[in-house]
Design a protein around this motif. Structure first.
Motif, PDB file in Angstrom:
ATOM      1  N   SER A 108     -70.562 -86.948 -24.676  1.00 14.54           N
ATOM      2  CA  SER A 108     -71.835 -87.550 -25.001  1.00 14.54           C
ATOM      3  C   SER A 108     -72.112 -87.127 -26.636  1.00 14.54           C
ATOM      4  CB  SER A 108     -73.084 -86.908 -24.337  1.00 14.54           C
ATOM      5  OG  SER A 108     -72.939 -87.122 -22.815  1.00 14.54           O
ATOM      6  N   VAL A 135     -75.028 -93.450 -25.945  1.00 13.93           N
ATOM      7  CA  VAL A 135     -74.504 -92.007 -25.735  1.00 13.93           C
ATOM      8  C   VAL A 135     -75.210 -91.269 -26.907  1.00 13.93           C
ATOM      9  CG1 VAL A 135     -72.565 -92.373 -27.466  1.00 13.93           C
ATOM     10  CG2 VAL A 135     -72.382 -90.605 -25.757  1.00 13.93           C
ATOM     11  N   TRP A 137     -78.251 -91.609 -27.871  1.00 15.12           N
ATOM     12  CA  TRP A 137     -79.691 -90.962 -27.444  1.00 15.12           C
ATOM     13  C   TRP A 137     -79.539 -90.064 -26.408  1.00 15.12           C
ATOM     14  CZ3 TRP A 137     -84.642 -92.428 -29.094  1.00 15.12           C
ATOM     15  CH2 TRP A 137     -84.344 -93.475 -30.074  1.00 15.12           C
ATOM     16  N   LYS A 138     -78.495 -90.237 -25.646  1.00 20.18           N
ATOM     17  CA  LYS A 138     -78.293 -89.132 -24.468  1.00 20.18           C
ATOM     18  C   LYS A 138     -78.251 -87.690 -25.347  1.00 20.18           C
ATOM     19  CE  LYS A 138     -75.769 -87.689 -20.501  1.00 20.18           C
ATOM     20  NZ  LYS A 138     -74.428 -87.863 -19.583  1.00 20.18           N
ATOM     21  N   GLU A 139     -77.479 -87.898 -26.333  1.00 21.14           N
ATOM     22  CA  GLU A 139     -77.220 -86.319 -26.948  1.00 21.14           C
ATOM     23  C   GLU A 139     -78.655 -85.775 -27.682  1.00 21.14           C
ATOM     24  OE1 GLU A 139     -74.096 -84.850 -30.238  1.00 21.14           O
ATOM     25  OE2 GLU A 139     -74.957 -86.856 -30.737  1.00 21.14           O
ATOM     26  N   PHE A 141     -81.611 -86.452 -25.946  1.00 19.20           N
ATOM     27  CA  PHE A 141     -82.326 -86.103 -24.954  1.00 19.20           C
ATOM     28  C   PHE A 141     -81.784 -84.363 -24.621  1.00 19.20           C
ATOM     29  CE2 PHE A 141     -84.047 -90.022 -24.610  1.00 19.20           C
ATOM     30  CZ  PHE A 141     -85.203 -89.794 -23.640  1.00 19.20           C
ATOM     31  N   GLN A 142     -80.353 -84.408 -24.769  1.00 22.52           N
ATOM     32  CA  GLN A 142     -79.783 -83.088 -24.354  1.00 22.52           C
ATOM     33  C   GLN A 142     -80.266 -81.935 -25.088  1.00 22.52           C
ATOM     34  OE1 GLN A 142     -75.453 -84.210 -24.765  1.00 22.52           O
ATOM     35  NE2 GLN A 142     -75.183 -84.198 -22.634  1.00 22.52           N
ATOM     36  N   VAL A 303     -82.252 -85.492 -17.382  1.00 15.90           N
ATOM     37  CA  VAL A 303     -81.626 -86.162 -18.539  1.00 15.90           C
ATOM     38  C   VAL A 303     -80.241 -86.886 -17.738  1.00 15.90           C
ATOM     39  CG1 VAL A 303     -80.192 -86.056 -20.584  1.00 15.90           C
ATOM     40  CG2 VAL A 303     -82.426 -85.062 -20.317  1.00 15.90           C
ATOM     41  N   ASP A 304     -79.556 -85.965 -17.051  1.00 15.88           N
ATOM     42  CA  ASP A 304     -78.120 -86.813 -16.399  1.00 15.88           C
ATOM     43  C   ASP A 304     -78.480 -87.765 -15.617  1.00 15.88           C
ATOM     44  OD1 ASP A 304     -76.733 -84.758 -17.679  1.00 15.88           O
ATOM     45  OD2 ASP A 304     -76.468 -83.327 -16.002  1.00 15.88           O
ATOM     46  N   PHE A 307     -79.759 -91.150 -17.527  1.00 18.70           N
ATOM     47  CA  PHE A 307     -78.612 -91.776 -18.082  1.00 18.70           C
ATOM     48  C   PHE A 307     -77.324 -92.203 -17.340  1.00 18.70           C
ATOM     49  CE2 PHE A 307     -80.572 -90.074 -21.816  1.00 18.70           C
ATOM     50  CZ  PHE A 307     -80.518 -90.912 -22.834  1.00 18.70           C
ATOM     51  N   GLN A 308     -77.459 -91.805 -15.883  1.00 20.38           N
ATOM     52  CA  GLN A 308     -76.631 -92.364 -14.822  1.00 20.38           C
ATOM     53  C   GLN A 308     -76.918 -93.754 -14.459  1.00 20.38           C
ATOM     54  OE1 GLN A 308     -76.072 -89.952 -11.467  1.00 20.38           O
ATOM     55  NE2 GLN A 308     -75.249 -91.627 -10.206  1.00 20.38           N
ATOM     56  N   GLN A 311     -76.703 -96.191 -17.746  1.00 19.99           N
ATOM     57  CA  GLN A 311     -75.345 -96.456 -17.989  1.00 19.99           C
ATOM     58  C   GLN A 311     -74.807 -97.292 -16.908  1.00 19.99           C
ATOM     59  OE1 GLN A 311     -74.267 -92.381 -19.540  1.00 19.99           O
ATOM     60  NE2 GLN A 311     -73.835 -93.362 -21.296  1.00 19.99           N
TER      61      GLN A 311
END
Length: 379
Positions: A108, A135, A137-139, A141-142, A303-304, A307-308, A311
């Motif tokens: 990510s 990916v 954007w996911k970073e 959020f992380q 978040v997981d 994004f699941q 994606q």
């Protein structure tokens, strides 16, 4: 209002020898980091450098229509800015080197950086902000639940390597997530590298978890950090900041003020405001309250799960996500329905919690206006 395009128009004929590096130059170089330099700027730190003017000539050979460069508005604007800068005395001879652009879906991670050398003794390390990749954007959020993300660690390693390889002094900066990377990189470099840093620019980038803010590395560079945010700031107000911030005027509406091309420029500086707008303060209060009500574990689960779903259709970018919208939405709905009950409950509760906090913040402000509206007599 005037922006960084106008700055190049006014001051493009002034070399850095005549008029030194300033905060507007920081924003321009931070924005130029959004340009894709693959195949033109050397990818290795030992690969030498190329002038900005040379890169522009290569772009002219590659692209007949800049609108086809990217679907991402900021990338398009950055490319236009690059081509204009290449025609100025101030920017055309700047050297570009060590271009890195990495996307890692398993980790990510979305990380990109480039070095702008004004001369042999002055350099600007620019970190790219969030691009259109999911990916990336996911970073972002992380960051709400992780002390460190992979991109931040890569930024620190990149800055350390650059400052060990090049002579002279450095500014480090970036826009959005790139600004966060710049501060993190400066915080985590060696004492020898820190001694070469002239300034660190965070252009509307998010803050950090408390662990970073309280670290000795962060405190050691605190006086070098300049955080600039628009008057309606959202991204730049996320998480914790230990440094003061300056508020720049913007001609955009609401969250669109995150776009650096909307920031007001006068001469060699920004036009500053006394503080954030009331609506920005209220929104950030709601978001902060929402995050404080979630445990670190709940943030990670949300978040997981989110994004699941995003994606599930196999899209790699936001633009791919928007294509064949009905089909994509069907897949995402099916993905949500097939999730285990616990994950579905986490998603629903987290979204509901955000709505509750938003109502708490904005409802008191809306009541007087609503009452006034309905109490008006008809004429």
């Amino acid at each position: 209002m005037n922006n960084i395009f106008d700055y190049l128009e006014w001051r493009g004929d002034l070399s850095f020898e005549k008029d030194g590096f300033n905060e507007v130059d920081n924003l321009i170089m931070s924005v130029l980091a959004y340009v894709e330099f693959e195949g033109i700027v050397p990818l290795s730190i030992d690969g030498g450098s190329v002038s900005l003017c040379y890169v522009a000539e290569q772009f002219k050979n590659l692209y007949s229509d800049i609108s086809k460069i990217s679907d991402h508005q900021l990338t398009q604007q950055a490319f236009e800015l690059f081509m204009k800068a290449a025609c100025t005395v101030r920017y055309r001879d700047i050297k570009l080197s060590y271009y890195v652009n990495q996307i890692n879906y398993e980790q990510s991670k979305q990380f990109s950086a480039v070095v702008f050398s004004i001369n042999n003794d002055q350099h600007f390390i620019a970190f790219r902000g969030t691009d259109a990749t999911i990916v990336g954007w996911k970073e972002d959020f992380q960051m709400s639940f992780m002390d460190e993300v992979q991109g931040q660690q890569d930024a620190a390693a990149y800055a350390e390597k650059v400052m060990a390889h090049y002579d002279g002094d450095f500014w480090i900066g970036g826009h959005s997530k790139g600004g966060n990377f710049a501060v993190y990189a400066a915080t985590h470099t060696s004492n020898e590298a820190k001694g070469k840093i002239l300034g660190v620019y965070n252009n509307d980038g998010p803050g950090f978890q408390a662990k970073i803010i309280e670290s000795e590395g962060y405190k050691s560079i605190l006086n070098l950090i300049k955080t600039i945010i628009p008057k309606f700031a959202v991204v730049g107000m996320l998480l914790e900041h230990g440094e003061e911030f300056a508020v720049v005027n913007s001609n955009a509406i609401g969250i669109m003020q995150h776009n650096p091309f909307s920031w007001d420029v006068k001469g060699n500086h920004f036009v500053y405001e006394k503080g954030l707008t009331k609506s920005s303060v209220k929104l950030n209060r709601a978001v902060r309250s929402w995050l404080n009500n979630l445990s670190i574990e709940e943030r990670a689960q949300f978040v997981d799960a989110l994004f699941q779903i995003l994606q599930a259709a196999g899209a790699k970018t936001l633009f791919e996500l928007s294509k064949e919208r009905s089909k994509t939405i069907d897949i995402m709905i099916k993905t949500f329905k097939n999730m285990d009950p616990v994950t579905k409950q986490v998603l629903k509760q987290t979204v509901e919690s955000l709505l509750v906090e938003s109502q708490k913040t904005f409802k008191p402000a809306l009541k007087p206006n609503t009452k006034l509206l309905f109490s008006r007599k008809k004429r």
